[in-house]
Enzyme design. Structure first.
Site, mmCIF file in Angstrom:
data_model
loop_
_atom_site.group_PDB
_atom_site.id
_atom_site.type_symbol
_atom_site.label_atom_id
_atom_site.label_comp_id
_atom_site.label_asym_id
_atom_site.label_seq_id
_atom_site.Cartn_x
_atom_site.Cartn_y
_atom_site.Cartn_z
ATOM 1 N N SER A 173 0.835 -1.197 0.000
ATOM 2 C CA SER A 173 0.000 0.000 0.000
ATOM 3 C C SER A 173 0.875 1.254 0.000
ATOM 4 C CB SER A 173 -0.909 -0.010 1.235
ATOM 5 O OG SER A 173 -1.693 1.145 1.273
ATOM 6 N N GLY A 174 0.549 2.149 -0.926
ATOM 7 C CA GLY A 174 1.313 3.383 -1.031
ATOM 8 C C GLY A 174 2.456 3.314 -2.008
ATOM 9 N N THR A 178 -2.109 1.743 -7.925
ATOM 10 C CA THR A 178 -3.296 2.308 -8.581
ATOM 11 C C THR A 178 -2.907 3.317 -9.648
ATOM 12 O OG1 THR A 178 -4.565 2.000 -6.548
ATOM 13 C CG2 THR A 178 -5.453 3.533 -8.177
ATOM 14 N N ASN A 235 -0.807 5.475 2.521
ATOM 15 C CA ASN A 235 -1.200 5.962 1.195
ATOM 16 C C ASN A 235 -2.464 6.792 1.319
ATOM 17 O OD1 ASN A 235 -1.555 6.383 -1.501
ATOM 18 N ND2 ASN A 235 -1.944 4.244 -2.043
ATOM 19 N N SER A 238 -5.343 4.673 -1.117
ATOM 20 C CA SER A 238 -5.039 3.247 -1.099
ATOM 21 C C SER A 238 -6.237 2.448 -1.589
ATOM 22 C CB SER A 238 -4.672 2.818 0.323
ATOM 23 O OG SER A 238 -4.472 1.423 0.379
ATOM 24 N N SER A 239 -5.986 1.536 -2.538
ATOM 25 C CA SER A 239 -7.048 0.651 -3.016
ATOM 26 C C SER A 239 -7.301 -0.416 -1.964
ATOM 27 C CB SER A 239 -6.647 -0.005 -4.339
ATOM 28 O OG SER A 239 -6.464 0.953 -5.340
ATOM 29 N N GLY A 463 -0.099 -5.810 -2.457
ATOM 30 C CA GLY A 463 1.185 -6.472 -2.255
ATOM 31 C C GLY A 463 1.245 -7.166 -0.904
ATOM 32 N N GLU A 465 1.730 -7.913 2.803
ATOM 33 C CA GLU A 465 1.537 -7.042 3.960
ATOM 34 C C GLU A 465 2.010 -7.741 5.224
ATOM 35 O OE1 GLU A 465 -2.432 -5.603 4.207
ATOM 36 O OE2 GLU A 465 -2.248 -4.305 2.447
#
Length: 1579
Positions: A173-174, A178, A235, A238-239, A463, A465
């Protein structure tokens, strides 16, 4: 082998050592000690610390050199754009290369098939439309690494292999997943395929250049981000779900649709957000952007009023306007086809969810309670359309169904909150699925599905985590990444294997870490997910009991490698993933997996009055049903209520099947720092992500085999100097073998394939070292010989200088002696001459004084003598004068008296004679005038009298004849009457035929009419005779009176004058006699008859017309002489006039001839004047030609336009204007004649056909063939436009084109409308021709620009080839670009010559040349920016030379301002040639290259190609240059705005030309008879 590897570690070798902060730190080998089997290496780190490594050769052999530190790559490779090209491919080298490039503002790096994208955390100018077009059609590796290169590679692979493609974008994330996915989608939507033919170009393109489907695909981004993205600590956008987007193409490679699949939406975020995080964006957008009226209806306010939105404490994002984002979301929803009404139903549902979160649940005695008057409860149920009481009841109670009864049980507050949140999550999840379904139905319906030929999928997946507390979401995410990593490893291994097989080299199986056991642990039949589902089905199942089952099944030696039990506690478990060991807390695992809503709430929601809610719940259930099919066979109950884990597993399996059926491309996004600071790099964090995303695993797989691969040509060009020149030749493979045999003794270190050489890791560094040593040897040898040569030259120069100095010194001494002798001789000569001068001066002075004295004395004597002489002469003179005066006085007195007496006598006689002469003179002049007049009148009267007498005689003769005939008929009539009386009795018996009787009767009537006519004529003749007789008598009286007057003065006439006048009169009488005889000899013209208003042929034949050689009808006798001569030769008398006319018998003025002969002028019904006897009237013939429209159209359209042979341009002998502009002038002349004769509608049709034909004709030409027709017709159309402008000016002045003609009548407003339309259409035609012509010119020029300006090398002495070096001539021969500068300049010359020869206006020429030069400058500059291997000082010299040639062309063609379009390119070449060693050099670069932006300068410097003899640019310099780039500066662009080939900008129509007079010029070879005849008549 070990010793060979140890040999690489020489003094000064750079290596890497682990570091806790920086990950790895650099060091250099200071000393190396090898004694026997012992090895001691001493290193000095960058921070000054010593590191000593002690080991043995045996140990190094056993561990395969594992104890030795990793080697560092040479400086020139540390910023390589592909990690696989590094000499030493290891973890610190990868990290350092990514870090170096990132600090140089290069965020993309290749690692084999993987693109590593490092998040810059600020906007960068790398995604403009120009860059998109730059990557279009380019193969991967030609330009800098970029996400667009991956997209282009996927697109080309789809076309080439006819196989579906997938681009996997992963990262934590970040990291920018996206954004990367959005850029990929944007690339496919907006790229223009240059290789695609024109007939399959995008259809239905909008103003943005994208089709409607492509715009809809781009509109999905803001929708999915609003409903599926949220702000997290890592992020801001973030998605919170995974997404697989299929971009669907048809057989013509047009995007026709798309389909989205989503995975694992984070439902829990709706009801809970950690600190500093936000809920989904849509809720904040709704609160900020909804109109006041809607807010009132939905009872919305600030986000702080809602529990679901304020838990994180951060409701805003810096730099983000939620209200503006809400508007963007609404627009996107409208684009995909969701109506405004439906949108507000969606927002109404979102508002209801916010109110559900505000329902306050209290607890009393362990029982949950909700107030009936709770405003949030009332509002939420009202918006959802459900009953408030029922919803309130089932919030605090639950129903347990047994076999025999239903039990209602109270819930505590915690359980009630879970129920409340589960309802909200259930509704939002169904809303999200409904939105995805609507998008799919809009973008990929059944009709689209039939036409789908292939697709490119973009997977935007979360990704790996790893947090302090990891729960069910992290477990599913890491499970998905395990599956993707397995596929990635297999794909990389497969590519490696295919490469080895293709090159036919010997290879062994490469071991790689297969994570299949870990995947089996998770998804196996008795795996973690199976046990979780089993526990979820149990009524009494808990998280702890499930955890114990995990311990029982997996806490054993079989699964020890992947599953571990923590040392402390029984509420978690550890899974060893491929990237990291992760400990998962089992708390809420079951609840999140079940994610169920009580049946009572499901029934309540299904019975809602809100139709939209019912619709999304129904469709949501239908969408979720297919995902449960794999487990449906276990239980019908399970199928009805699938767990979240089973749904995710099924969708993940489907995803992997899709990916495995496609060709996969990988993008790994890296987050460089935790705090989201721009351009900050945290090595440890990046290193962990490189391990997690599989990049290091890829490198490990590559290193296990042969990671470095060079083609034969590349290897030879790089390392040819390692062998002697006698081995150099065209056989590259043989030369490679010689180099390898001579350089590498261990054959296991490389393999020779069919087209490439494969090297083990580190071998390229070894070869680089050999190459460097060889180059150093060569340089040393060159230096030695150069120094010898320099010292020898210096000695020879010194010796020559010494000899020259000696000669100069001797020369100087000799010259000094010579100077002394010359000075001595000069002194003597000066003395001699001075003495002579003094003596002569004294002599002359004495002589002058003596002469002056003598002169004075002689003057005094002479004056005395002269005075005496003057006195004597004066006395004598006085005496003589006096005596003469006395004598003359006496003589004059006597003479005066004599003359006076004579004068008196003569005066008396003269006065008498003068009086007589005056009388005679006066009577003679008057007589002459009267005589002239009388003679003329007599002549005229005599002629008339004779004519009338003759006519009288003729008429008398005719009258006598008629009278005699009448008498005979009367006698016959009387006889017939008497006969009739005699035979009255026999009247019925006819004695004569009826036909004969009728004939006689007709003849009688005819004779009677003739008789009456004759009588009338006789009466007229008598009247005329009487009139003429009276006129003659009057003339006789006047003549008698004049004769009397003449006789009165006859006695006073001078005899000589009278004699002269008599002679003149006799002469005139003779001439008059001749004239009279001539007049009498001509018969009078016969009378003319008219039939039907026109003269008959007989009458017209007797008419004597003027000669055809004379001018048109409006002609007079004076005009034939000219005004001056007519005045000078004006006849003084009527006799003179008659004589002048007699001398010109065939030249009578037309007006006189038609008037004197009484020929009438006849007007036709159309108003045109016809002269009798003139059969070929020009106006009539013109109208006949204009009426023949088909023939004229055929000659104009086909003959004058389509079949026209355009004259070749020439500046030495340029064609004249009429030879170039005759088509326009002929068309103008034709239009003018049409307007003159009233053919308004016909002219409008003619202009329409002409303009259409010209436009189509010009558009038929392409490439070089379009140059001449474009310029030719552009000039001719402007000539037509000038004619239209002139007609408009005349029209505004009120000039009627048909004022002097008798053509058709037409309305004035029709003419005004026609002129206005023609002018507007001609302006449009000129605009269209200009842009069509420029489009072809720019297309042709675009192909030349890069080869000619960037690639061609015309400057001798600086030839370079970044790939082939100078050995090219020995191997492949010289390669030249497709076009050279000569070709480009010839093209410009051709365009210039065409425009100048065809008389194109200078303003248009300037527009054309400026646009072409702009294309050259912008295209060349943008291409240079994107070419790393062309950014060298030698190449800059070549480009600058090419630019200079263009500048010289501009100056020679009077276009010096055109060089401004090349300024960016010129400054770029200067930048590449300037020094870049210090910060001061950088300051100079910024001063010199003032037109370039900081980003452009940074790009050029970072791309600078360092030659072998140059020092690399230091990282400090690169960092200083990068620091000058200001974030979010709109003026700081990377690429210049590309000059579009389809559009040439605004066209300034030049001023109208001066319209030339009508001209009917046509080339002799043109067979246009009607047009030629019409032109001749018109002019």
């Amino acid at each position: 082998m070990t010793s060979h590897s140890l040999d690489v570690y020489g003094k000064g070798t750079a290596v890497w050592f682990p570091d806790d902060k920086e990950g790895w730190t650099s060091a250099q080998l200071v000393s190396k000690d090898v004694s026997g089997d012992n090895v001691k290496l001493t290193f000095l780190t960058d921070d000054g610390k010593d590191v000593v490594i002690g080991t043995t050769l045996t140990k190094l052999s056993k561990t395969n050199n594992a104890e030795l530190p990793p080697l560092r790559n040479p400086p020139m490779l540390e910023s390589a754009d592909d990690l696989t090209s590094l000499s030493y491919l290891n973890e610190p080298a990868v990290l350092h290369t990514i870090r170096t490039r990132y600090l140089q503002r290069n965020i993309y790096t290749y690692s084999g098939i993987v693109l590593i994208a490092t998040n810059p955390f600020q906007s960068v100018s790398l995604y403009t439309q120009d860059i998109i077009q730059a990557y279009s059609g380019k193969r991967r590796g030609e330009l800098e690494p970029h996400v667009f290169a991956i997209a282009e590679d996927a697109y080309r692979a789809m076309l080439r292999d006819e196989q579906n493609q997938t681009i996997v974008v992963s990262g934590e994330s970040g990291a920018g997943k996206t954004a990367s996915a959005k850029f990929i989608m944007r690339y496919f939507a907006s790229v223009d395929d240059k290789d695609r033919s024109q007939d399959v170009k995008k259809s239905n393109a909008t103003t943005s250049g994208m089709s409607e489907v492509e715009e809809q695909i781009m509109a999905t981004n803001p929708i999915m981000e609003s409903f599926g993205n949220a702000k997290t600590t890592r992020n801001d956008n973030s998605s919170r779900f995974g997404k697989y987007l299929e971009i669907q193409f048809d057989k013509n490679q047009n995007i026709i649709g798309a389909r989205i699949r989503t995975y694992l939406l984070e439902r829990s975020r709706l009801v809970y957000q950690p600190e500093t995080e936000r809920n989904y964006h849509i809720f904040y957008q709704l609160c900020a952007g909804a109109p006041p009226s809607e807010k009132k209806n939905l009872e919305l306010g600030d986000f702080t009023q809602f529990h679901y939105l304020k838990q994180g404490g951060s409701g805003t994002i810096p730099g983000v306007d939620d209200a503006a984002e809400f508007e963007t979301t609404q627009k996107a929803l409208s684009v995909i086809g969701i109506t405004i009404q439906t949108q507000w139903q969606i927002f109404k549902l979102c508002a209801a969810l916010l109110h559900i979160g505000n329902i306050e649940i209290t607890e009393s005695r362990n029982t949950a309670m909700v107030s009936e008057t709770d405003q949030a409860l009332v509002t939420a149920t009202k918006l959802l359309g459900i009953k408030t009481a029922d919803f309130r009841k089932w919030l605090v109670k639950k129903q347990i169904v047994t076999k025999s009864e239903k039990i209602v049980k109270d819930l505590n507050a915690q359980q009630a909150n879970v129920v409340r949140d589960s309802v909200a999550k259930y509704i939002y999840a169904n809303l999200f699925d409904w939105l995805v379904n609507v998008i799919n139905e809009s973008l990929s319906n059944e009709e689209v599905a039939k036409n789908v030929s292939s697709f490119i999928g973009v997977l935007d997946i979360y990704g790996f985590e790893h947090f302090k507390k990891n729960s069910f979401e992290q477990f599913c995410i890491n499970y998905a990444n395990e599956k993707l990593q397995q596929q990635f490893n297999q794909h990389v291994f497969k590519l490696e294997q295919e490469e080895y097989v293709r090159e036919k080299i010997n290879w062994t199986f490469i071991e790689f870490s297969d994570n299949q056991p870990c995947i089996e642990l998770i998804e196996g039949k008795i795996g973690i997910l199976s046990l979780l589902d089993e526990e979820s089905r149990l009524p009494a199942g808990t998280d702890s009991s499930w955890c114990n089952k995990l311990y029982q099944h997996f806490d054993n030696p079989t699964h020890k490698k992947y599953f571990q039990k923590p040392r402390f506690g029984n509420s978690s478990f550890i899974i060893s993933h491929y990237a990291h060991d992760v400990e998962y807390e089992v708390e809420n695992f079951l609840e999140k997996n079940k994610d169920t809503v009580p049946d009572e709430h499901l029934a309540l929601l299904k019975n809602t009055d809100f139709e939209f809610l019912d619709d999304i719940l129904t469709k949501g259930s239908a969408i979720a049903a297919p995902a449960a099919k794999p487990d449906a066979k276990r239980s019908s109950v399970i199928a009805k209520k699938p767990t979240l884990g089973s749904i995710f597993k099924a969708s993940l399996i489907s995803l992997m099947e899709t990916i495995n059926s496609t060709n996969v491309h990988y993008i790994r996004c890296i987050k460089p720092n935790e705090v989201k600071v721009a351009w900050k790099f945290e090595p440890q964090m990046v290193l962990s992500q490189l391990r997690a995303c599989g990049v290091l695993e890829t490198i490990r797989i590559s290193c296990a085999g042969y990671p470095s691969r060079w083609t034969f040509d590349e290897f030879v060009q790089r390392y040819y100097m390692l062998v002697r020149s006698k081995h150099w030749g065209p056989d590259t493979k043989k030369l490679c073998s010689v180099i390898l045999d001579d350089s590498i003794k261990d054959p296991d270190k490389y393999q020779v394939g069919i087209t490439k050489i494969f090297f083990r890791s580190g071998m390229l560094a070894y070869l680089e070292r050999l190459r460097l040593d060889r180059l150093n040897e060569c340089v040393t040898l060159m230096q030695k010989n150069m120094l010898r040569h320099m010292h020898q030259k210096r000695y020879q120069a010194l010796k020559a200088s010494t000899i020259k100095i000696q000669a100069l010194y001797r020369r100087r001494v000799a010259m000094s002696e010579l100077k002394r002798l010359r000075e001595e001789k000069a002194a003597i000569t000066i003395q001699k001459n001075w003495r002579r001068y003094i003596q002569r001066k004294q002599y002359l002075r004495a002589k002058k004084a003596i002469h002056k004295l003598q002169t004075v004395v002689r003057g005094v004597i002479a004056r005395q003598k002269f005075e005496v002489l003057c006195r004597n002469a004066a006395s004598t003179k006085i005496q003589s004068v006096y005596r003469g005066w006395v004598a003359r006085r006496d003589y004059k007195m006597t003479l005066k008296r004599i003359i006076y007496i004579q004068s008196c006598l003569r005066r008396r006689l003269a006065r008498a004679e003068l009086k007589a002469l005056k009388v005679e003179a006066r009577s003679a002049s008057h007589y002459k005038e009267v005589s002239y007049k009388l003679e003329n009148k007599v002549i005229e009267l005599t002629q008339n009298l004779e004519q009338k007498s003759q006519e009288n005689k003729t008429l008398e003769t005719k009258t006598l004849a008629l009278e005699s005939q009448i008498k005979s008929w009367i006698e016959r009539y009387e006889k017939l009457e008497s006969d009739s009386n005699n035979f009255k009795s026999s009247t019925k018996q006819s004695t004569i035929g009826i036909d004969e009787f009728k004939t006689l009767q007709t003849e009688k009537e005819t004779l009677e009419s003739r008789y009456r006519t004759s009588l009338e004529n006789i009466k007229k003749q008598d009247t005329e005779i009487q009139r003429l007789t009276s006129e003659i008598s009057k003339k006789d009286d006047e003549v008698a009176r004049l004769r009397a007057t003449a006789a009165k003065y006859k006695g006073a006439e001078d005899p000589a004058t009278v004699l002269a006048l008599k002679q003149e009169i006799s002469t005139l009488r003779e001439q008059l006699t001749k004239v009279k005889s001539g007049v009498r000899g001509t018969s009078p013209p016969p009378p003319h008859r008219q039939e039907n208003g026109f003269l008959t042929a007989a009458g017209s034949s007797s008419l004597k017309l003027p000669s055809q050689s004379r001018r048109p009808r409006r002609h007079s006798s004076a005009e034939s002489w000219g005004p001056n001569e007519a005045a000078r030769r004006k006849p003084k008398t009527s006799v003179d006039l008659v004589m002048a006319e007699a001398k010109k018998p065939g030249l009578r003025p037309v007006t006189v001839s038609y008037t004197q002969m009484n020929v009438p002028k006849i007007k036709s019904p159309g108003g045109r004047v016809y002269l009798p006897g003139v059969e070929d009237d020009p106006e009539e013939e013109i109208m006949k030609l204009l009426d023949d429209e088909d023939t004229l159209d055929e000659e104009i359209i086909n003959g004058l336009i389509k079949s026209l042979k355009i004259p070749l341009p020439s500046l030495q002998n340029p064609p004249s204007q009429k030879e170039i502009l005759f088509p326009a002038r002929i068309i103008s002349l034709l239009a003018k004649q049409m307007w003159k004769f009233g053919f308004i509608k016909e002219s409008e049709r003619l202009f329409a056909n002409v303009m259409k034909t010209i436009q189509e004709h010009v558009m038929d030409f392409e490439g070089d063939e379009a140059i001449l027709p474009g310029a030719y017709w552009l000039s001719n159309v402007h000539e037509l436009l000038s004619f239209a402008n002139a007609a408009e000016r005349d029209m505004l002045r009120g000039v009627n084109p048909a004022a002097e003609s008798g053509g058709k009548a037409f309305e004035w407003h029709d003419y005004e409308r026609l002129v206005s339309i023609v002018k507007h259409d001609l302006e449009s035609l000129e605009y269209n021709i200009y842009h069509t012509w420029m489009k072809e010119l720019k297309k042709r020029l675009f192909k030349m620009v890069i080869p000619a300006v960037i690639e061609s090398q015309s400057l001798p002495g600086f030839i370079t080839n970044e790939n082939n070096r100078f050995l090219t001539k020995f191997i492949t021969g010289p390669t030249t670009p497709a076009f050279s500068m000569d070709d480009l300049l010839n093209f410009l010359n051709k365009v210039w010559k065409a425009m100048k020869s065809y008389y194109v206006e200078m303003s248009v020429i300037q527009q054309v040349v400026t646009e072409l030069l702009k294309l050259i400058g912008v295209t060349s500059f943008n291409d240079l920016l994107m070419r790393r291997n062309f950014c060298s000082w030698k190449r800059a010299m070549q480009i600058q030379y090419n630019i200079t040639r263009i500048e010289e062309w501009c100056k020679s063609h009077e276009m010096p301002e055109g060089t401004l379009q090349l300024e960016h390119l010129m400054q770029a070449t200067k930048l590449l040639q300037l020094k870049k060693a210090t910060l001061g050099d950088i300051e100079i670069i910024y001063d010199v290259c003032w037109m370039l932006t900081p980003t452009q300068i940074q790009k050029l410097i970072s791309h600078y190609f360092v030659a072998d003899y140059e020092n690399p640019i230091s990282p400090e310099i690169l960092k200083a240059v990068a620091s000058r780039v200001v974030a979010n500066d709109k003026t700081d662009i990377l690429m210049l705005d590309a000059t579009p080939l389809e559009d040439s900008g605004p066209f300034e129509v030049p001023s109208p030309r001066d319209v030339a007079p009508p001209d009917n010029y046509l080339p002799a070879w043109l067979n246009l008879p009607h047009v030629k005849r019409l032109g001749t008549l018109a002019t």
